[in-house]
Design an enzyme around this catalytic site. Structure first.
Site: not given
Length: 293
Positions: A167-168
């Site tokens: 996600e990051e």
């Protein structure tokens, strides 16, 4: 060649500044209900809880969307005092208290009638991922305290959680290409269009505790743990993204410290997933990254 290099440098600079901020908002607010005011100005708050510090970002956008994705602009930002929330292992309550100054700043900037419909998110990154690996109860206690603090305000709290490395990486990639107008562009006529010649850039994000690489490959991503599918402004993207935990700037310096201690003949006592088995491991509560003889 020069233009391409400038674009890459610009992208790298913006990744360092804006990682996991406008991105998380774009993804999350695409599904935010507009209620009965489709063209009114709406607001959203994102806490970017990094490994070394936390920042609040206040965004605004109109209720209407382009192909189910919002057109978002940053209205204000606020740096939270102190280190990242992962540093509050001895005093989780203080992690929540540290957010109040910036929450008050956001509250003052939003019309009172919009408070209850303003979503608030907190996304923590590699610092909290590492703490969770060390001691999940410590990480859970910190998240519980920041949740209590945010819920004490009249905003629409949407959660405080630890983002995965994928996600990051994906959010950083979206940030770069959103700011460079690779996804959508505003014309002089006042229309939003998908750039025909828009070039999607990759993103390399060097953080404090991890490094992420994200790009759209020519071929299908076969590794399921590195494939991230998105739909933005009506277009689908398959992204390769991978996070290298322990390979951030701060962790590199700490690894060097460990090496220097070892070569000097000392026996470092550490408790951290980033270091090789073989060291004398014991938990140092006041600083999980601190070395001691």
């Amino acid at each position: 060649m020069g233009i391409q290099m400038k674009a890459l440098l610009l992208g790298a600079a913006m990744a360092a500044v804006a990682c996991t901020t406008i991105i998380a908002l774009i993804l999350s607010l695409a599904n935010h209900q507009t209620l009965d005011r489709p063209y009114s100005t709406q607001y959203g708050i994102v806490f970017d809880a990094g490994s070394t510090h936390t920042a609040l970002f206040l965004y605004q956008w109109l209720g209407n969307k382009e192909n189910n994705t919002g057109i978002v602009s940053q209205k204000q930002s606020c740096d939270v005092d102190g280190d990242g929330i992962s540093s509050y292992v001895q005093n989780p309550l203080a992690a929540g208290e540290s957010l109040k100054k910036c929450l008050d700043v956001a509250k003052a900037a939003i019309p009172e009638g919009e408070w209850k419909t303003t979503p608030v998110y907190l996304g923590a990154t590699a610092g909290m991922r590492l703490l969770s690996l060390q001691n999940k109860s410590f990480a859970d206690s910190i998240l519980a305290e920041v949740t209590k603090t945010i819920q004490s305000y009249q905003f629409d709290f949407r959660g405080a959680r630890i983002l995965s490395g994928m996600e990051e990486g994906a959010y950083g990639w979206i940030t770069i290409n959103y700011l460079l107008e690779s996804f959508i562009k505003h014309t002089f006529e006042g229309n939003w269009i998908h750039p025909k010649a828009g070039k999607i850039l990759g993103a390399l994000d060097l953080g404090g505790s991890s490094t992420q690489i994200s790009f759209t490959p020519k071929d299908t991503v076969n590794k399921t743990d590195s494939a991230f599918n998105l739909q933005l402004y009506g277009y689908k993207y398959e992204l390769y993204t991978h996070s290298y935990l322990c390979f951030g700037k701060d962790q590199a310096l700490r690894k060097l410290q460990v090496y220097l201690h070892k070569t000097a003949g000392s026996s470092p006592v550490i408790s951290h997933p980033c270091y090789h088995v073989g060291y004398n491991l014991s938990l140092t509560l006041n600083d999980p990254l601190k070395l001691s003889k």
